[in-house]
Design an enzyme around this catalytic site. Structure first.
Site, short mmCIF file in Angstrom:
data_model
loop_
_atom_site.label_atom_id
_atom_site.label_comp_id
_atom_site.label_asym_id
_atom_site.label_seq_id
_atom_site.Cartn_x
_atom_site.Cartn_y
_atom_site.Cartn_z
N ARG A 191 5.78 4.59 -17.81
CA ARG A 191 4.75 5.60 -17.58
C ARG A 191 4.85 6.20 -16.17
O ARG A 191 4.16 7.17 -15.86
CB ARG A 191 3.35 5.03 -17.83
N ASN A 221 -3.35 5.63 -10.16
CA ASN A 221 -3.70 5.58 -11.59
C ASN A 221 -4.92 4.71 -11.91
O ASN A 221 -5.19 4.45 -13.08
CB ASN A 221 -2.51 5.11 -12.43
N ASP A 251 -2.90 -2.51 -2.38
CA ASP A 251 -2.44 -1.51 -3.36
C ASP A 251 -3.12 -0.16 -3.15
O ASP A 251 -3.00 0.74 -3.98
CB ASP A 251 -2.64 -2.01 -4.79
N TYR A 304 9.41 -3.62 -9.77
CA TYR A 304 8.13 -3.47 -10.46
C TYR A 304 8.40 -3.40 -11.96
O TYR A 304 9.10 -2.50 -12.43
CB TYR A 304 7.42 -2.20 -9.98
N SER A 339 5.68 6.43 -6.70
CA SER A 339 6.51 7.21 -7.63
C SER A 339 6.22 8.70 -7.56
O SER A 339 7.10 9.52 -7.85
CB SER A 339 6.34 6.69 -9.06
N TYR A 342 1.73 11.56 -11.98
CA TYR A 342 0.32 11.78 -11.62
C TYR A 342 0.31 12.60 -10.34
O TYR A 342 1.28 12.58 -9.57
CB TYR A 342 -0.42 10.44 -11.44
N ARG A 372 12.90 -0.04 -3.74
CA ARG A 372 12.12 -0.43 -4.91
C ARG A 372 12.75 0.11 -6.18
O ARG A 372 13.10 1.30 -6.25
CB ARG A 372 10.70 0.14 -4.78
N CYS A 407 0.87 -1.17 0.00
CA CYS A 407 0.00 0.00 0.00
C CYS A 407 0.91 1.23 0.00
O CYS A 407 2.13 1.10 0.13
CB CYS A 407 -0.94 -0.02 1.20
N HIS A 408 0.28 2.38 -0.20
CA HIS A 408 1.06 3.62 -0.32
C HIS A 408 0.40 4.72 0.49
O HIS A 408 -0.76 4.59 0.90
CB HIS A 408 1.09 4.10 -1.78
C1 0GY Z 1 1.33 0.25 -7.74
C2 0GY Z 1 1.17 0.49 -9.16
C3 0GY Z 1 1.33 1.67 -9.82
C4 0GY Z 1 1.94 2.85 -9.30
C5 0GY Z 1 3.00 2.89 -8.49
O1 0GY Z 1 4.70 4.00 -7.40
C6 0GY Z 1 3.71 4.12 -8.11
O2 0GY Z 1 3.30 5.21 -8.51
O3 0GY Z 1 3.51 1.79 -7.99
C7 0GY Z 1 0.85 1.72 -11.22
O4 0GY Z 1 0.48 2.82 -11.69
O5 0GY Z 1 0.79 0.65 -11.87
O6 0GY Z 1 1.73 -0.83 -7.34
O7 0GY Z 1 1.09 1.13 -6.94
#
Ligand code: 0GY
Length: 294
Positions: free
Chosen positions: A126, A254, A249, A152, A73, A45, A120, A28-29
């Site tokens: 993208r 996105n 997640d 990833y 990201s 984004y 990571r 998760c974020h």
């Molecule tokens: C996820 C997937 C995405 C984004 C990121 O770090 C991120 O911005 O991981 C994605 O857009 O596929 O696992 O969070």
């Protein structure tokens, strides 16, 4: 960029499935809050704030005990929002950072003190401007003891990354199983290539995550219950029960056009891990072994 994005469900349902005591949402974020933790100038984004308190309220609503927060990201290599969330968790969160490969030993050890246990490497064009393999290998060789590398990537570059992954001497954790095309089924070429990767060494772990990204038929709308995801992923969990992690997640970066209901995501767990033993390994024992050994 104008207009900040909301990519998460406003009122996720209560899952029917109840996770075991000590269950960990291991992917998760957090986003911001921006006023305190600005997004990166290179962010692809720009989300609305989705900070620690929202994450912990969701954790409790879904019946989980702990989180592993993966630096998103949109925050670039400034891990302050992730560290802040870990610090607020009262010991119930750990994290994965994204770092400038030139990071010093002292900075790595400060991240360890803040609850980080891995870094990571993101290969999605993208999401990031570049992914310098040589610099990644350099920093992967300098990590504090017990850390791992999260990678990833999408299935179409798995073969291209094999040499790079082989050269990393710490455990690897693969986000979303390297995004296979689950419509190919459990024996399809993407899953076969992913199994070959797992079979190449015994310290590669994976996240059995994101039916919403990999099998977009449902996404909170009722209807098709992510059958292709369940069919493709359940055999992988059964065959590699000591190497699988699970996560929501949230806040689903996105996914604003197809936002999943987090309760529905939790209800996928018994469909990919049908026994209490598998569920305990995936949700408790495995993430504890990677993130809470000290
Ligand atoms: C996820 C997937 C995405 C984004 C990121 O770090 C991120 O911005 O991981 C994605 O857009 O596929 O696992 O969070």
């Amino acid at each position: 960029m104008t207009g900040r994005i909301v990519s998460w469900h406003a009122s996720p349902s209560k899952p029917r499935y109840r996770p075991p005591a000590g269950a960990i949402d291991a992917h998760c974020h957090v986003f911001g809050p921006q006023a305190q933790f600005p997004f990166s100038a290179k962010a692809k984004y720009l989300p609305e704030d989705a900070g620690a308190d929202m994450l912990f309220a969701l954790r409790d609503h879904l019946g989980f005990d702990r989180n592993v927060i993966v630096q998103a990201s949109c925050h670039g290599t400034d891990n302050a929002a992730t560290l802040h969330a870990i610090a607020r968790s009262q010991g119930r969160a750990r994290g994965v950072a994204v770092v400038d490969p030139a990071i010093s030993e002292a900075e790595l050890h400060a991240l360890h003190a803040g609850g980080i246990r891995g870094i990571r490497f993101n290969f999605l064009k993208r999401l990031v401007d570049d992914a310098p393999k040589d610099k990644f290998l350099d920093v992967a060789a300098r990590l504090p003891a017990g850390w791992h590398v999260v990678i990833y990537f999408e299935a179409d570059i798995l073969e291209e990354l094999r040499g790079f992954m082989d050269a990393i001497r710490v455990p690897l954790v693969i986000d979303h199983m390297g995004r296979p095309d689950v419509a190919q089924g459990p024996g399809g070429p993407d899953m076969a290539a992913f199994r070959a990767l797992l079979n190449s060494r015994d310290d590669i772990w994976f996240k059995a995550t994101c039916p919403d990204r990999l099998d977009p038929a449902r996404n909170g709308k009722g209807g098709d219950p992510w059958n292709a995801f369940a069919d493709a992923v359940a055999p992988l969990v059964a065959d590699y029960p000591d190497r699988v992690l699970w996560g929501t997640d949230w806040p689903h970066p996105n996914m604003q056009d197809a936002i999943p209901d987090d309760g529905h995501l939790v209800d996928m767990i018994p469909r990919i891990a049908p026994t209490a033993d598998l569920q305990h390994r995936m949700l408790v024992a495995n993430p504890m072994a990677l993130y809470w050994t000290d």
